[in-house]
Design a protein around this motif. Structure first.
Motif, PDB file in Angstrom:
ATOM      1  N   ASN A  56       1.117  -1.071  -0.066  1.00 49.57           N
ATOM      2  CA  ASN A  56      -0.153  -0.403   0.094  1.00 49.57           C
ATOM      3  C   ASN A  56       0.799   1.351   0.282  1.00 49.57           C
ATOM      4  N   TRP A  57       2.066   1.544   0.700  1.00 46.24           N
ATOM      5  CA  TRP A  57       2.993   2.495   0.919  1.00 46.24           C
ATOM      6  C   TRP A  57       3.666   2.703  -0.851  1.00 46.24           C
ATOM      7  N   ALA A  58       4.053   1.125  -1.374  1.00 45.67           N
ATOM      8  CA  ALA A  58       4.657   1.837  -2.599  1.00 45.67           C
ATOM      9  C   ALA A  58       3.518   2.327  -3.396  1.00 45.67           C
ATOM     10  N   CYS A  59       2.376   2.095  -3.413  1.00 40.90           N
ATOM     11  CA  CYS A  59       1.643   2.263  -4.824  1.00 40.90           C
ATOM     12  C   CYS A  59       0.639   3.775  -4.231  1.00 40.90           C
ATOM     13  N   ALA A  60       0.408   3.908  -2.880  1.00 38.45           N
ATOM     14  CA  ALA A  60       0.680   5.631  -2.821  1.00 38.45           C
ATOM     15  C   ALA A  60       2.503   6.540  -3.060  1.00 38.45           C
ATOM     16  N   ARG A  61       2.916   5.825  -2.540  1.00 42.32           N
ATOM     17  CA  ARG A  61       3.704   7.323  -3.181  1.00 42.32           C
ATOM     18  C   ARG A  61       4.617   7.081  -4.453  1.00 42.32           C
ATOM     19  N   ARG A  62       3.904   5.865  -5.497  1.00 41.14           N
ATOM     20  CA  ARG A  62       4.266   6.254  -6.648  1.00 41.14           C
ATOM     21  C   ARG A  62       3.022   6.868  -6.836  1.00 41.14           C
ATOM     22  N   ASN A  63       2.284   7.004  -7.060  1.00 39.72           N
ATOM     23  CA  ASN A  63       1.375   7.598  -7.111  1.00 39.72           C
ATOM     24  C   ASN A  63       1.368   8.795  -6.942  1.00 39.72           C
ATOM     25  N   ILE A  65       3.944  10.565  -6.713  1.00 38.67           N
ATOM     26  CA  ILE A  65       5.247  10.926  -7.239  1.00 38.67           C
ATOM     27  C   ILE A  65       4.866  11.667  -9.107  1.00 38.67           C
ATOM     28  N   ARG A  66       3.785  10.123  -9.457  1.00 39.25           N
ATOM     29  CA  ARG A  66       3.329  10.659 -10.693  1.00 39.25           C
ATOM     30  C   ARG A  66       2.801  12.016 -11.009  1.00 39.25           C
ATOM     31  N   ASN A  67       1.830  11.810  -9.945  1.00 42.03           N
ATOM     32  CA  ASN A  67       1.032  13.311  -9.416  1.00 42.03           C
ATOM     33  C   ASN A  67       1.843  14.531  -9.410  1.00 42.03           C
ATOM     34  N   PHE A  68       3.286  14.372  -8.470  1.00 39.47           N
ATOM     35  CA  PHE A  68       4.036  15.655  -8.659  1.00 39.47           C
ATOM     36  C   PHE A  68       4.208  16.133 -10.281  1.00 39.47           C
ATOM     37  N   ASN A  69       4.551  15.031 -10.796  1.00 39.96           N
ATOM     38  CA  ASN A  69       5.900  15.383 -11.832  1.00 39.96           C
ATOM     39  C   ASN A  69       4.642  15.619 -12.725  1.00 39.96           C
ATOM     40  N   SER A  70       3.397  15.510 -12.752  1.00 40.72           N
ATOM     41  CA  SER A  70       2.560  15.946 -14.045  1.00 40.72           C
ATOM     42  C   SER A  70       2.000  17.158 -13.833  1.00 40.72           C
ATOM     43  N   ALA A  71       1.539  17.425 -12.738  1.00 43.72           N
ATOM     44  CA  ALA A  71       1.172  18.773 -11.847  1.00 43.72           C
ATOM     45  C   ALA A  71       2.615  19.662 -12.220  1.00 43.72           C
ATOM     46  N   GLU A 126      10.633  13.377 -18.387  1.00 41.44           N
ATOM     47  CA  GLU A 126       9.771  15.344 -19.049  1.00 41.44           C
ATOM     48  C   GLU A 126       9.665  15.564 -18.356  1.00 41.44           C
ATOM     49  N   THR A 127       9.055  15.800 -17.211  1.00 35.37           N
ATOM     50  CA  THR A 127       9.652  16.488 -16.763  1.00 35.37           C
ATOM     51  C   THR A 127      10.932  17.263 -16.327  1.00 35.37           C
ATOM     52  N   ALA A 128      11.595  17.087 -16.231  1.00 37.14           N
ATOM     53  CA  ALA A 128      13.049  17.770 -16.587  1.00 37.14           C
ATOM     54  C   ALA A 128      13.896  18.343 -18.302  1.00 37.14           C
ATOM     55  N   LEU A 129      12.879  17.522 -18.842  1.00 33.02           N
ATOM     56  CA  LEU A 129      12.962  18.126 -20.229  1.00 33.02           C
ATOM     57  C   LEU A 129      11.823  19.473 -20.121  1.00 33.02           C
ATOM     58  N   ALA A 130      11.154  19.256 -19.486  1.00 30.95           N
ATOM     59  CA  ALA A 130       9.877  20.647 -19.563  1.00 30.95           C
ATOM     60  C   ALA A 130      10.653  21.834 -19.142  1.00 30.95           C
ATOM     61  N   PHE A 131      11.628  21.945 -17.944  1.00 34.89           N
ATOM     62  CA  PHE A 131      12.353  22.778 -17.767  1.00 34.89           C
ATOM     63  C   PHE A 131      13.130  23.045 -17.945  1.00 34.89           C
ATOM     64  N   SER A 132      13.951  22.119 -19.250  1.00 36.53           N
ATOM     65  CA  SER A 132      15.232  22.614 -20.404  1.00 36.53           C
ATOM     66  C   SER A 132      14.641  22.895 -21.512  1.00 36.53           C
ATOM     67  N   LEU A 133      13.782  22.806 -21.922  1.00 38.03           N
ATOM     68  CA  LEU A 133      12.923  22.921 -23.663  1.00 38.03           C
ATOM     69  C   LEU A 133      12.842  24.739 -22.860  1.00 38.03           C
ATOM     70  N   PRO A 134      12.757  25.288 -24.303  1.00 38.92           N
ATOM     71  CA  PRO A 134      11.951  26.730 -23.673  1.00 38.92           C
ATOM     72  C   PRO A 134      10.571  26.999 -23.970  1.00 38.92           C
ATOM     73  N   ILE A 135       9.948  27.547 -23.596  1.00 38.09           N
ATOM     74  CA  ILE A 135       8.470  27.423 -23.367  1.00 38.09           C
ATOM     75  C   ILE A 135       7.454  27.090 -24.362  1.00 38.09           C
ATOM     76  N   ARG A 136       8.521  28.332 -25.970  1.00 39.08           N
ATOM     77  CA  ARG A 136       7.636  27.979 -26.696  1.00 39.08           C
ATOM     78  C   ARG A 136       7.020  26.210 -26.959  1.00 39.08           C
ATOM     79  N   GLU A 137       8.777  25.985 -26.985  1.00 35.75           N
ATOM     80  CA  GLU A 137       8.923  24.356 -27.424  1.00 35.75           C
ATOM     81  C   GLU A 137       7.718  23.534 -26.348  1.00 35.75           C
ATOM     82  N   THR A 138       7.983  23.806 -25.243  1.00 37.54           N
ATOM     83  CA  THR A 138       7.429  23.107 -24.252  1.00 37.54           C
ATOM     84  C   THR A 138       5.351  23.611 -24.111  1.00 37.54           C
ATOM     85  N   GLU A 139       4.863  24.419 -24.699  1.00 43.50           N
ATOM     86  CA  GLU A 139       3.637  24.210 -24.789  1.00 43.50           C
ATOM     87  C   GLU A 139       3.246  23.558 -25.753  1.00 43.50           C
ATOM     88  N   ALA A 140       3.801  23.481 -27.149  1.00 44.33           N
ATOM     89  CA  ALA A 140       3.558  22.562 -27.940  1.00 44.33           C
ATOM     90  C   ALA A 140       4.008  21.393 -27.799  1.00 44.33           C
TER      91      ALA A 140
END
Length: 389
Positions: A56-63, A65-71, A126-140
């Motif tokens: 239960n702990w691992a499933c909750a933590r993975r979920n 972390i997934r939500n954190f990266n998506s946010a 994917e989160t690291a690339l969102a930070f690395s790519l320019p905003i206009r590319e990230t929006e695309a």
């Protein structure tokens, strides 16, 4: 999340307290069993109780972390404030202390990617690339196309985990019954045999019981090891090193990398920089794949050859990627990611389809041999006691 009501905050606090109490209680129970049993049976039972909590702990933590990266990705996509998102996640959850430190670093003017790495946050590619790519590319960059994969993976892993828990429970019951036999039934039969002047005839029963208990404990510990490596994914590279086919945990990690790579290709991000970001984010076997790809590029290999060297694609897929346009290449990589998820779930299903009945048959064979021997000895004891002297 920043404007939580007092009731929601209280509920979140109570959930955290309940999980903490459960964790401490599980650890105390495991220690009690190990202390008083000091036996493989106690170790097996303590491991089962620990795994129930850890699942239960691992499933909750993975979920989480997934939500954190998506946010974070959604925040960058709309050009929002990463600091506010970090402060929102710093109020509760397993990453609250790291997010609080992350928010303080962002407030001090640190770059989001480097601040996240310094804070020890589990950022994905994917989160690291969102930070690395320019905003206009990230929006695309399109959002994740595998939104249903985590739920499918969770359901498949949960079903397999319950099968493994059932095997562990059966092993515990067998160990308990054999231990009960050695402590109560066999001494009583031995005293009855001694009184009837035919002592020693039941000696094979004790050895059979001990052999069954040792075999059952070994099977149970093997199932626990398979659960930890295949379902939890600790360590993630052990099964691949042993030649085990791709399983869902490793496939999910590989899928995240391939989708991030597809996004970087569409944005025109160089593969060498992509590998350098991966080296900053990951450790262990996942870091090794980025290092292999970076070394291949440095040695003059093409990008498709570097992907094959890193193990992200099969050598048979190189022909599909050679000469493809960036958009076509990204589509192929996302297709490979989806196929890996399906193949991993299929691999786990057929492994369990073979392993589960085989272990049940192995345990049943040992029990049947013991019970047949036990009842034959019991029948002989009954005859000896009822025979006229």
């Amino acid at each position: 999340m920043t404007g939580q009501s007092p009731i929601a905050s209280t509920r979140a606090m109570l959930r955290e307290i309940a999980l903490t109490v459960l964790m401490i209680g599980t650890a105390a129970t495991a220690f009690f069993l190990l202390l008083f049993f000091f036996h493989l049976f106690g170790l097996l039972l303590a491991a089962l109780l620990t795994l129930f909590f850890f699942q239960n702990w691992a499933c909750a933590r993975r979920n989480y972390i997934r939500n954190f990266n998506s946010a974070l990705q959604a925040t960058v996509r709309i050009n929002g404030s990463v600091e506010k998102t970090a402060r929102a996640f710093s109020t509760s959850g397993p990453l609250r202390s790291r997010c609080a430190f992350y928010a303080r670093q962002l407030a001090g003017g640190a770059a989001p990617l480097h601040a996240g790495i310094a804070s020890g946050l589990p950022l994905d590619m994917e989160t690291a690339l969102a930070f690395s790519l320019p905003i206009r590319e990230t929006e695309a960059t399109p959002p994740k196309q595998l939104q249903t994969v985590p739920e499918t993976e969770k359901q498949n892993n949960l079903s397999t985990a319950y099968q493994l828990f059932y095997l562990i429970f059966v092993c515990i019951v067998i160990c308990f019954c054999s231990l009960f036999y050695d402590l109560f039934i066999f001494p009583m039969m031995e005293s009855m045999l001694s009184e009837s002047s035919i002592s020693g005839e039941a000696a094979p029963l004790a050895s059979n019981s001990g052999w069954i208990r040792i075999t059952t404990c070994l099977v149970g510990l093997g199932v626990i090891m398979f659960y930890v490596t295949a379902i939890i994914g600790v360590p993630s590279g052990l099964l691949s090193a042993l030649g085990v086919p791709l399983l869902p945990v490793a496939a999910a990690q590989k899928s995240t990398t391939l989708n991030a790579l597809a996004n970087s290709i569409e944005a025109g991000y160089p593969l060498m920089h992509f590998c350098e970001v991966g080296l900053m984010l990951h450790r262990g076997s996942r870091r090794k794949s980025f290092l292999q790809a970076l070394n291949a590029i440095s040695n003059g290999h093409t990008e498709t050859e570097a992907l094959a060297e890193a193990g992200w694609i099969h050598k048979s897929d190189r022909a599909l990627l050679e000469g493809s346009t960036p958009r076509r290449m990204s589509e192929i990589l996302r297709t490979i990611a989806r196929q890996d998820i399906r193949h991993a779930n299929s691999n786990l299903n057929w492994i369990m389809a073979i392993m589960f009945p085989a272990l049940i048959l192995c345990l049943a064979t040992g029990i049947s041999l013991f019970t047949s021997n036990f009842f034959s000895e019991l029948y002989g004891l009954t005859l000896s006691l009822t025979r006229p002297r």
